[in-house]
Design a protein around this motif. Structure first.
Motif, PDB file in Angstrom:
ATOM      1  N   GLU A 147       4.908  -0.508   7.255  1.00 28.33           N
ATOM      2  CA  GLU A 147       3.644   0.142   6.667  1.00 28.33           C
ATOM      3  C   GLU A 147       2.534   0.534   8.211  1.00 28.33           C
ATOM      4  OE1 GLU A 147      -0.007  -2.771   4.404  1.00 28.33           O
ATOM      5  OE2 GLU A 147       1.549  -4.249   5.606  1.00 28.33           O
ATOM      6  N   GLN A 148       3.717   0.015   8.918  1.00 29.63           N
ATOM      7  CA  GLN A 148       2.252   1.263  10.746  1.00 29.63           C
ATOM      8  C   GLN A 148       2.593   2.283  10.604  1.00 29.63           C
ATOM      9  OE1 GLN A 148       1.984  -1.429  13.785  1.00 29.63           O
ATOM     10  NE2 GLN A 148       1.915  -3.237  13.074  1.00 29.63           N
ATOM     11  N   ASN A 156       0.961   4.303   8.479  1.00 27.30           N
ATOM     12  CA  ASN A 156      -0.611   5.139   8.482  1.00 27.30           C
ATOM     13  C   ASN A 156      -0.651   5.330  10.414  1.00 27.30           C
ATOM     14  OD1 ASN A 156      -2.235   3.402   6.105  1.00 27.30           O
ATOM     15  ND2 ASN A 156      -1.275   1.727   7.248  1.00 27.30           N
ATOM     16  N   ALA A 157       0.495   6.420  10.653  1.00 28.76           N
ATOM     17  CA  ALA A 157       0.577   6.946  11.925  1.00 28.76           C
ATOM     18  C   ALA A 157       0.100   8.433  11.933  1.00 28.76           C
ATOM     19  CB  ALA A 157       1.663   6.504  12.401  1.00 28.76           C
ATOM     20  N   GLU A 170       6.372  -5.519   8.373  1.00 21.79           N
ATOM     21  CA  GLU A 170       4.485  -4.830   8.830  1.00 21.79           C
ATOM     22  C   GLU A 170       5.046  -3.412  10.035  1.00 21.79           C
ATOM     23  OE1 GLU A 170       6.373  -7.335   9.251  1.00 21.79           O
ATOM     24  OE2 GLU A 170       4.987  -9.311   9.410  1.00 21.79           O
ATOM     25  N   ALA A 223       3.920   1.479  16.513  1.00 24.94           N
ATOM     26  CA  ALA A 223       3.758   0.548  15.724  1.00 24.94           C
ATOM     27  C   ALA A 223       3.145  -1.211  17.150  1.00 24.94           C
ATOM     28  CB  ALA A 223       4.897  -0.294  15.121  1.00 24.94           C
TER      29      ALA A 223
END
Length: 375
Positions: free
Chosen positions: A159-160, A163-164, A156, A146
């Motif tokens: 959420e990251q 997508n990682a 936040e 992140a």
């Protein structure tokens, strides 16, 4: 399988070399050792200094697994904003190779996102794993995927993570993915990305998918609260998953509650969490010995509690007289906060000789990268 991957296999690089010439041989080296990929396992005992490690030698009923290391060094923990660091800045130094300010996650002192070693190796077709006893959005694991200005930005950070593309995730933090202020169910995103998701238990991984085991609302229980062998079990399942997929990997394993034992000034908690970490370490060492093209690095972000190991006294209830007990010791706490102690670094496997000496905490990332590039 012999796996080969160049550090920068990009057409544009070749064009630039033709036009201007290239002198950076470092960028052209392969991430191989003897034509095989180098696996990297980074184990972080949060809050674990020399006194915490020493408890394994006084309270355990077996030889501590730390005794199996020959390559040992120390790192200095200060960050850009303070001599006494926190887990966010400490883990960011390990992940990015750059020192930053306290509370920063994956960003430099100007809040500019920095590529982490996990992200870099994802780009080299490595598998990746993150295991923690706390919420998986907590400072230490978050620093590897992140990029936010403050460690408390859990929504936040969560959420990251979706997508990682981390291949094996195990820890807590359910509420940051499901019971969110924006009402978005991030678990649906995991499923939409093809993850095998379990939010109740650490089950067997699906070898054909990425796996996420986010099994508690916040962190998992401590050992004194009844946690079983989650850390060791998750680590072994991750290693099995990586081996079945026959690809190189990077994995970070955090023994989170050694730190919490220091903050609570709780001797029983500290000793039991260190013992759990040491047992997990033993399982990882067994893997490294049977997979010699693996680098294992074991360290901590900082020490917590200003701990010392000292004399144990029996006190007479009537007279109040204290008598030293020669075959026992006691854990003493100087504070309930982090300290500025030098932190030990233990290394084993390919490239482990690089970790001897005394150096800054961000050098750990540089040394791992050097080993990967076989410099």
């Amino acid at each position: 399988m012999i796996y080969r991957k160049y550090v920068k296999p990009v057409l544009a690089t070749g064009i630039i070399c033709i036009l201007f010439g290239c002198t950076n041989e470092k960028d052209k080296k392969e991430i191989t050792v003897d034509n095989e990929p180098l696996n990297v396992i980074l184990m972080i005992g949060d809050g674990m200094g020399v006194p915490q490690i020493s408890t394994a030698y006084y309270f355990g009923d077996r030889e501590a697994n730390f005794s199996q290391f020959d390559n040992i060094g120390f790192h200095q923990t200060a960050d850009k904003s303070s001599l006494i660091t926190d887990s966010a800045a400490g883990a960011t130094a390990f992940a990015t190779g750059k020192k930053t300010y306290k509370r920063a996650i994956g960003v430099d002192q100007d809040t500019v996102p920095q590529q982490t070693i996990l992200e870099y190796l994802k780009g080299q077709d490595y598998l990746t794993g993150l295991i923690s006893l706390t919420t998986i959005t907590h400072a230490t694991p978050a620093a590897f995927y992140a990029h936010v200005k403050d460690r408390d930005m859990h929504d936040e950070i969560a959420e990251q993570l979706t997508n990682a593309g981390v291949d094996f995730i195990a820890g807590g933090g359910r509420k940051y993915f499901k019971d969110r202020k924006d009402s978005i169910n991030l678990f649906d995103r995991f499923k939409g990305s093809g993850y095998n998701l379990d939010t109740t238990a650490l089950t067997n991984p699906d070898y054909d998918k990425r796996n996420a085991f986010i099994i508690s609302d916040e962190g998992l229980p401590s050992k004194i609260e009844g946690r079983k062998d989650f850390l060791k079990d998750a680590t072994l399942k991750a290693l099995d998953y990586f081996e079945k997929n026959n690809k190189p990997f990077f994995m970070m394993v955090e023994g989170s509650y050694i730190d919490w034992g220091g903050h609570a000034e709780n001797e029983e908690m500290l000793v039991s969490e260190l013992e759990d970490f040491d047992e997990t370490l033993g399982a990882v060492i067994d893997y490294v010995r049977s997979h010699p093209n693996t680098l294992l690095v074991v360290t901590a972000d900082h020490e917590t509690g200003g701990v010392s190991i000292g004399k144990y006294y029996d006190t007479d209830d009537t007279s109040g007289k204290k008598t030293e007990v020669n075959d026992r010791v006691k854990v003493y706490f100087n504070s309930d906060q982090h300290s500025g102690e030098l932190i030990p670094v233990f290394a084993m496997g390919t490239g482990s000789e690089r970790f001897r000496g005394i150096y800054q905490n961000n050098e750990i990332q540089h040394k791992m990268m050097d080993a990967l590039k076989n410099e």
